[in-house]
Design a protein around this motif. Structure first.
Motif, short mmCIF file in Angstrom:
data_model
loop_
_atom_site.label_atom_id
_atom_site.label_comp_id
_atom_site.label_asym_id
_atom_site.label_seq_id
_atom_site.Cartn_x
_atom_site.Cartn_y
_atom_site.Cartn_z
N ALA A 22 0.95 -1.34 -0.42
CA ALA A 22 0.12 -0.22 0.17
C ALA A 22 1.11 1.22 0.15
CB ALA A 22 -0.82 0.00 1.34
N ARG A 23 2.04 1.69 0.81
CA ARG A 23 2.54 2.65 1.01
C ARG A 23 3.76 2.80 -0.29
NH1 ARG A 23 7.89 0.59 3.12
NH2 ARG A 23 8.42 -0.62 0.59
N ASP A 24 4.03 1.58 -1.35
CA ASP A 24 4.09 1.85 -2.80
C ASP A 24 3.21 2.35 -4.01
OD1 ASP A 24 6.92 0.98 -1.24
OD2 ASP A 24 6.49 -1.39 -2.32
N CYS A 43 5.22 7.86 7.04
CA CYS A 43 3.98 7.61 7.65
C CYS A 43 3.56 6.58 7.37
CB CYS A 43 2.54 8.38 7.21
SG CYS A 43 3.03 10.04 7.69
N PHE A 44 3.94 5.63 6.18
CA PHE A 44 3.50 4.10 6.51
C PHE A 44 4.78 3.40 6.85
CE2 PHE A 44 0.92 5.32 3.32
CZ PHE A 44 -0.45 4.70 3.34
N ASP A 45 5.21 3.61 6.82
CA ASP A 45 7.20 2.21 7.22
C ASP A 45 6.85 3.03 9.07
OD1 ASP A 45 7.69 1.46 4.98
OD2 ASP A 45 9.03 3.35 4.82
N ALA A 46 6.61 4.25 9.51
CA ALA A 46 6.38 4.34 10.83
C ALA A 46 5.41 3.87 11.88
CB ALA A 46 6.56 6.06 11.36
N ALA A 47 3.82 3.05 10.82
CA ALA A 47 2.23 2.95 11.09
C ALA A 47 2.98 1.67 12.23
CB ALA A 47 1.97 3.07 10.24
N ALA A 48 4.22 0.91 12.30
CA ALA A 48 3.99 -0.84 12.92
C ALA A 48 2.55 -1.25 12.77
CB ALA A 48 3.24 -0.86 14.58
N ILE A 49 2.38 -1.03 11.62
CA ILE A 49 1.71 -2.00 10.47
C ILE A 49 2.05 -2.91 10.00
CG2 ILE A 49 -0.57 -2.16 8.98
CD1 ILE A 49 -1.62 0.63 10.48
N ALA A 204 -2.67 5.42 6.00
CA ALA A 204 -1.09 4.44 6.35
C ALA A 204 -2.01 4.11 7.80
CB ALA A 204 -0.08 5.73 6.33
N LEU A 205 -2.80 4.46 8.26
CA LEU A 205 -3.59 3.77 9.29
C LEU A 205 -4.50 2.77 9.60
CD1 LEU A 205 -2.36 6.20 12.26
CD2 LEU A 205 -1.32 4.59 12.24
N PHE A 206 -5.96 3.41 8.53
CA PHE A 206 -7.11 3.09 8.67
C PHE A 206 -7.13 1.85 8.50
CE2 PHE A 206 -7.52 7.56 10.60
CZ PHE A 206 -8.40 7.23 11.89
N ALA A 207 -8.15 1.34 8.76
CA ALA A 207 -8.45 -0.01 7.92
C ALA A 207 -9.51 -0.40 8.85
CB ALA A 207 -7.85 -1.63 8.66
N ASP A 208 -11.03 -1.55 7.91
CA ASP A 208 -12.36 -2.48 8.32
C ASP A 208 -12.64 -2.47 9.41
OD1 ASP A 208 -12.29 -0.06 6.47
OD2 ASP A 208 -12.74 -1.37 4.59
N GLY A 209 -13.42 -3.20 9.88
CA GLY A 209 -13.52 -4.31 10.74
C GLY A 209 -14.53 -4.33 11.43
#
Length: 398
Positions: A22-24, A43-49, A204-209
């Motif tokens: 996703a970052r790329d 942001c994507f690399d530092a998100a710990a995801i 970088a953070l948000f997702a679905d659930g």
């Protein structure tokens, strides 16, 4: 009167996003400035995801849509659908998650009949439709048409706590009440390419659930219950109104998640905990680390870092929150219930198994809760667990 969580179940969509992939994609968008591209990577690399889930199937290169609306895999371009298009998808896909999580929570209580459910509380801040998710759950599960229905909308990441607090109040008012609480969020519907740091952070953070719980105070339930609901408190910090917000734009909902939020939490978390712990003075006199379990909403890695440092917690006490962040991302209101479920799945230990839980949202609002873990929740093997969740989330909707 003691009120219990009898079951707690979760569901995610079938499409998994790999954070590095996703970052790329986001970093390669043609409209980004050089600074914007660097911010995406940071942001994507530092998100710990590592992984997240999305209800938007076309958000991966494995899905070739004939008429793409969010992502064109052939060109690698992120598209920018209108709020109307995004919300129409919410109505369809969020319904699947609401129903899947609700059905799993009810099926985990074989001693209860569907008609035993007296109240239904639904929660979401990522879309709107009416008849809403409460109506869909009643119809799909076959609940009593006279069930009392309530929807908590647009409150943000802390909204699971007002829902559980309402459920507790219903049960205290009516000892025969059985309350079904369901949170479902499709945050990924609102991601977009941008040079704005807040928008990049959200992407970088948000997702679905989704997560659902059955709450009751009926006699005899304590032998089967997972969790005891003890106390809830809410605090508004004196600053932060402009640092965390959730607004409706022409091309989706616009998240404001300022980089000052972790500092606000760092400054005010001790004060936010005081009203909660004052409910049990013996806890207020102890160091925070003496409370065994901490179910912290993982709004981001830096927030968890600040909570751990400011409260003097051990690395082990933040493992459940960090695991959920790493494997699922930030699913707004559903996320803290995923964290609580992970704590319930841990093997029981001797002594008092209290859980202190916190979630943060617009305002800046801090919701806190004290629970007591009563027994270990069953936990399938990871592969089976994910497969069940994805299959359930794909259940057809009438």
């Amino acid at each position: 009167m003691t009120v219990y969580v009898r079951s707690l179940e979760t569901a995610v969509p079938k499409t998994m996003l790999i954070q590095s992939e996703a970052r790329d994609v986001f970093a390669a968008q043609p409209g980004l400035t050089r600074l914007g591209s660097r911010l995406v990577g940071t942001c994507f690399d530092a998100a710990a995801i590592d992984t997240r889930f999305t209800a938007v199937g076309e958000m991966t290169n494995d899905f070739q849509a004939e008429d793409p609306q969010f992502y064109d895999a052939a060109t690698g371009l992120l598209l920018n659908p209108s709020t109307k298009v995004r919300n129409e998808i919410f109505g369809r896909e969020a319904t699947k998650l609401f129903v899947a999580a609700a059905r799993a929570a009810v099926e985990a209580c074989p001693e209860l009949d569907l008609l035993d459910i007296t109240h239904l509380v639904t929660v979401s801040c990522t879309g709107f439709f009416n008849p809403g998710p409460d109506y869909k759950i009643v119809r799909e599960l076959g609940l009593d048409p006279a069930v009392q229905r309530y929807h908590l909308g647009f409150m943000g990441c802390y909204a699971a706590f007002p829902a559980l607090r309402a459920a507790k109040s219903f049960c205290e008012a009516d000892p025969n009440a059985v309350v079904l609480v369901v949170c479902a969020e499709l945050c990924s519907l609102h991601v977009r390419t941008s040079n704005d740091p807040d928008t990049i952070m959200g992407s970088a953070l948000f997702a679905d659930g989704a997560a659902a719980a059955v709450v009751t105070a009926r006699p005899g339930m304590e032998d089967k219950a997972l969790l005891q609901l003890d106390h809830f408190e809410t605090v508004l910090t004196p600053v932060g109104e402009d640092s965390m917000a959730w607004n409706i734009g022409d091309n989706g909902f616009e998240m404001v998640l300022g980089n000052y939020v972790p500092h606000i939490i760092d400054d005010h978390i001790v004060g936010a905990l005081q009203p909660l712990l004052a409910r049990e003075p013996e806890l207020a006199a102890l160091p925070y680390s003496a409370i065994r379990h901490w179910a912290i909403h993982p709004g981001g890695r830096s927030i968890l870092d600040k909570v751990e440092s400011r409260l003097g917690l051990t690395e082990e006490q933040l493992v459940p929150a960090r695991e959920i962040l790493r494997n699922y991302g930030n699913m707004s209101s559903a996320t803290v219930l995923f964290v609580i479920k992970r704590i319930l799945e841990q093997a029981p230990e001797p002594g008092d198994e209290r859980i202190c839980s916190m979630a943060f949202g617009p305002g800046l609002t801090v919701e806190t809760a004290l629970f007591t873990k009563l027994r270990q929740a069953p936990r399938p093997a990871p592969e089976e667990h994910n497969g069940q969740e994805r299959l359930a989330a794909e259940a057809p909707v009438a």
